[in-house]
Design an enzyme around this catalytic site. Structure first.
Site, mmCIF file in Angstrom:
data_model
loop_
_atom_site.group_PDB
_atom_site.id
_atom_site.type_symbol
_atom_site.label_atom_id
_atom_site.label_comp_id
_atom_site.label_asym_id
_atom_site.label_seq_id
_atom_site.Cartn_x
_atom_site.Cartn_y
_atom_site.Cartn_z
ATOM 1 N N ARG A 1 0.844 -1.197 0.000
ATOM 2 C CA ARG A 1 0.000 0.000 0.000
ATOM 3 C C ARG A 1 0.875 1.241 0.000
ATOM 4 O O ARG A 1 1.953 1.243 0.569
ATOM 5 C CB ARG A 1 -0.897 0.025 1.248
ATOM 6 C CG ARG A 1 -1.716 -1.230 1.435
ATOM 7 C CD ARG A 1 -2.886 -1.279 0.476
ATOM 8 N NE ARG A 1 -3.620 -2.522 0.660
ATOM 9 C CZ ARG A 1 -3.839 -3.401 -0.295
ATOM 10 N NH1 ARG A 1 -3.412 -3.185 -1.518
ATOM 11 N NH2 ARG A 1 -4.511 -4.507 -0.065
ATOM 12 N N GLY A 2 0.419 2.286 -0.659
ATOM 13 C CA GLY A 2 1.168 3.534 -0.695
ATOM 14 C C GLY A 2 1.985 3.707 -1.957
ATOM 15 O O GLY A 2 2.693 4.695 -2.105
ATOM 16 N N CYS A 3 1.902 2.745 -2.849
ATOM 17 C CA CYS A 3 2.616 2.830 -4.123
ATOM 18 C C CYS A 3 1.628 3.199 -5.223
ATOM 19 O O CYS A 3 0.520 2.668 -5.265
ATOM 20 C CB CYS A 3 3.270 1.491 -4.476
ATOM 21 S SG CYS A 3 4.559 0.989 -3.333
ATOM 22 N N THR A 4 2.026 4.100 -6.093
ATOM 23 C CA THR A 4 1.189 4.454 -7.230
ATOM 24 C C THR A 4 1.104 3.283 -8.195
ATOM 25 O O THR A 4 0.048 2.965 -8.725
ATOM 26 C CB THR A 4 1.758 5.689 -7.952
ATOM 27 O OG1 THR A 4 1.863 6.745 -6.999
ATOM 28 C CG2 THR A 4 0.870 6.128 -9.079
ATOM 29 N N SER A 5 2.233 2.622 -8.410
ATOM 30 C CA SER A 5 2.274 1.427 -9.262
ATOM 31 C C SER A 5 1.790 0.230 -8.457
ATOM 32 O O SER A 5 1.711 0.281 -7.237
ATOM 33 C CB SER A 5 3.714 1.146 -9.706
ATOM 34 O OG SER A 5 4.275 2.255 -10.319
#
Length: 141
Positions: free
Chosen positions: A45-49
């Site tokens: 969680r917290g990744c754009t990808s």
């Protein structure tokens, strides 16, 4: 590939375009993560990808501490390369070593953090936090 080898390779590359290509090549060399490990529970969680990180505790021999083995993947080329570097830092280390080692400092030491977009920096921080959280959970289990 080890972090020392990555640092040495980075030092040979003068321009950031070449370094980005190198990061992408590291990602391409990353072993394929089995599809069955790409689950909601392994998603970072917290990744754009899309990023997945799976850890597995490997019992130690006799008096050795258990070690963690990581597998990771991303749907973005550069991020997949960042995953490869993260695995070079943390793979096959003890849970205590991982929990107490800040890989972000390693990324900063090769100049990566100042050359990443804010979104990628946030995603990288989320990946490091996830690996360290998995290590802490392994210590406490």
């Amino acid at each position: 590939m080890t972090l020392a080898e990555i640092r040495a390779d980075f030092s040979l590359l003068d321009d950031w375009e070449d370094r980005y290509r190198y990061i992408i090549e590291l990602g391409r060399a990353l072993p394929e993560m089995p599809a069955e490990l790409k689950t909601d529970s392994t998603k970072v969680r917290g990744c754009t990808s899309q990023v997945w990180l799976h850890s597995r505790l490997i019992p130690g021999q006799s008096s050795e501490q258990p070690r963690l083995e990581f597998q990771g993947d991303s749907d973005a080329h550069i991020v997949r390369g960042l995953v490869a570097i993260l695995l070079a830092i943390y793979n096959n280390r003890t849970a205590d070593e991982i929990a107490n080692h800040d890989a972000l400092a390693d990324f900063a030491s090769i100049g990566l953090q100042e050359h990443l977009t804010p979104q990628r920096s946030n995603g990288l921080a989320a990946m490091v936090a996830r690996a360290r959280s998995d290590a802490r959970a392994a210590v406490n289990s």
